[in-house]
Design an enzyme around this catalytic site. Sequence first.
Site, PDB file in Angstrom:
ATOM      1  N   ASP A 273       0.744  -1.172   0.043  1.00  0.00           N
ATOM      2  CA  ASP A 273       0.078   0.007  -0.110  1.00  0.00           C
ATOM      3  C   ASP A 273       0.862   1.296  -0.160  1.00  0.00           C
ATOM      4  O   ASP A 273       2.195   0.805   0.203  1.00  0.00           O
ATOM      5  CB  ASP A 273      -0.748   0.052   1.134  1.00  0.00           C
ATOM      6  CG  ASP A 273      -2.340  -0.570   0.953  1.00  0.00           C
ATOM      7  OD1 ASP A 273      -2.463  -1.026  -0.104  1.00  0.00           O
ATOM      8  OD2 ASP A 273      -2.869  -0.763   1.992  1.00  0.00           O
TER       9      ASP A 273
ATOM     10  N   LYS B 210      -3.966   2.690  -1.976  1.00  0.00           N
ATOM     11  CA  LYS B 210      -5.357   3.272  -2.164  1.00  0.00           C
ATOM     12  C   LYS B 210      -5.231   4.415  -1.363  1.00  0.00           C
ATOM     13  O   LYS B 210      -5.052   4.508  -0.090  1.00  0.00           O
ATOM     14  CB  LYS B 210      -6.362   2.281  -1.545  1.00  0.00           C
ATOM     15  CG  LYS B 210      -6.638   0.928  -2.242  1.00  0.00           C
ATOM     16  CD  LYS B 210      -7.621  -0.052  -1.728  1.00  0.00           C
ATOM     17  CE  LYS B 210      -9.089   0.446  -1.595  1.00  0.00           C
ATOM     18  NZ  LYS B 210      -9.377   0.489  -3.022  1.00  0.00           N
TER      19      LYS B 210
ATOM     20  N   MET C 168      -9.287   8.937   8.266  1.00  0.00           N
ATOM     21  CA  MET C 168      -9.583   9.631   6.820  1.00  0.00           C
ATOM     22  C   MET C 168     -10.760  10.420   7.015  1.00  0.00           C
ATOM     23  O   MET C 168     -11.698  10.516   6.166  1.00  0.00           O
ATOM     24  CB  MET C 168     -10.326   8.341   6.210  1.00  0.00           C
ATOM     25  CG  MET C 168      -9.279   6.866   6.063  1.00  0.00           C
ATOM     26  SD  MET C 168      -9.988   5.476   5.495  1.00  0.00           S
ATOM     27  CE  MET C 168     -10.867   4.816   6.958  1.00  0.00           C
TER      28      MET C 168
END
Length: 446
Positions: free
Chosen positions: A238, A260, A375
């Site tokens: 990642d 991502k 996030m």
Amino acid sequence: MAYFPFFMELDGADGLIAGGGAVALRKVEKLLPYGPRLTVAAPEIAPEIEAFPGLTLLRRAFSPELLEGRRFVIAATDDRALNRQISKLCRARDIPVNAVDDKDACTFLFPALVKRDGLSIGISTSGASPSAAVYLKKQVSALLPERLGEILTWLEERREDVKASLPEEAARAACFSRLFTACMETGAPLGEAAFQAALEGSGGTGRVYLVGAGCGAADLITVRGLRLLQRCDAVVYDDLIAKELLDEAPERAERIYMGKRLGRHSAPQAEICGKLIALAREGKTVVRLKGGDPYVFGRGGEEALVLQAAGVAFEEVPGITSAVAVPAQAGIPVTHRGVSRSLHVVTAHTADTPDGLPAYLGQLARLPGTLVFLMGLHQLAKITGGLLEAGMNGSTPAAVISGGNAPSPAAVRGVLSDIAEKAKDVLPPAVIVVGAVAAMDLTAEG
């Protein structure tokens, strides 16, 4: 000049240790597991040495006749001149001798020793830096599975089975390599089915390890995670991992980037899962390397379910989550005695609400303790507005931290009512902390 690391059989060998103090004790402790017949000679002998069974103890000063019939000698008295005299006598008789803390008087050196049952690893710097040898010993020890002794015993017991089934030397060597690699990957001896598969040359379906890389420096990965990475056939990784970790994978290993990040997904989740299954079905050992912890908003659970449904063996290896590590980098403990007795980790990127925020934001506003939002930087104004609307005090400390392996590190502190404005220039990814601990600064400079 470097010393060559001979490995000698000492079982039943007659050895003399001249000296009876702390240094002699350390030599006894190192040597006894290898089965020599040790004689310790000194006017005074430490009680710890006397407690060892099977030693011959002579309470007397050294004299040359003590060297007769010895396979090796350790000069460990507290008299440097006497140690050198013993060394000279041994050299004249071709008896290997070690004089403690006197390299020039030695014909052999004691290594920093790693021992696991039948495995012995000796580390020497040729006397240049014993501290370096001890450091390397610790590093090597950390890489070895706890059950390595069992693995080696099991491999030894299986040698005759392999030889009987595979008469060709090359085929036997390949099989032994498969067996050892498989044991090291699992950290234990193989079951019968796995042994037969390796014997037949078919590894069958491989295995996927969902490994948390931690958050920040490369050495925050767990020992188990690093060990698996160093033995994998493929690593699917990642964003937000320490890139040095990729160097730990074998040169032959495939390195497949499937990061991502908000606004720029390089691969949809279904494609990532499909790649993991395909690699495993090629018989490969796969490390799915994720920043933080795979099961803390890392979609590791989704990948585990897909692997489970596909019949692919997998294991999750935890990592240090950004919800804890990133605030800690800024000196913020997410819990603290008398300040915060609970921690709530919340995603601000929920798929089943219109604005992406959790539907229970109002309830969170009434909870004591610390709120950590992941996030959520693009939602910061909505988060703070929702908490204020639900009744949280506007003077509640708050912080926004972009840390770990984020490309633009930043740490902004404020209160709930002004943090959105203060942190408007912070770039993602970032962690949002709300609660009394956000006012704390436990850094060395704080």
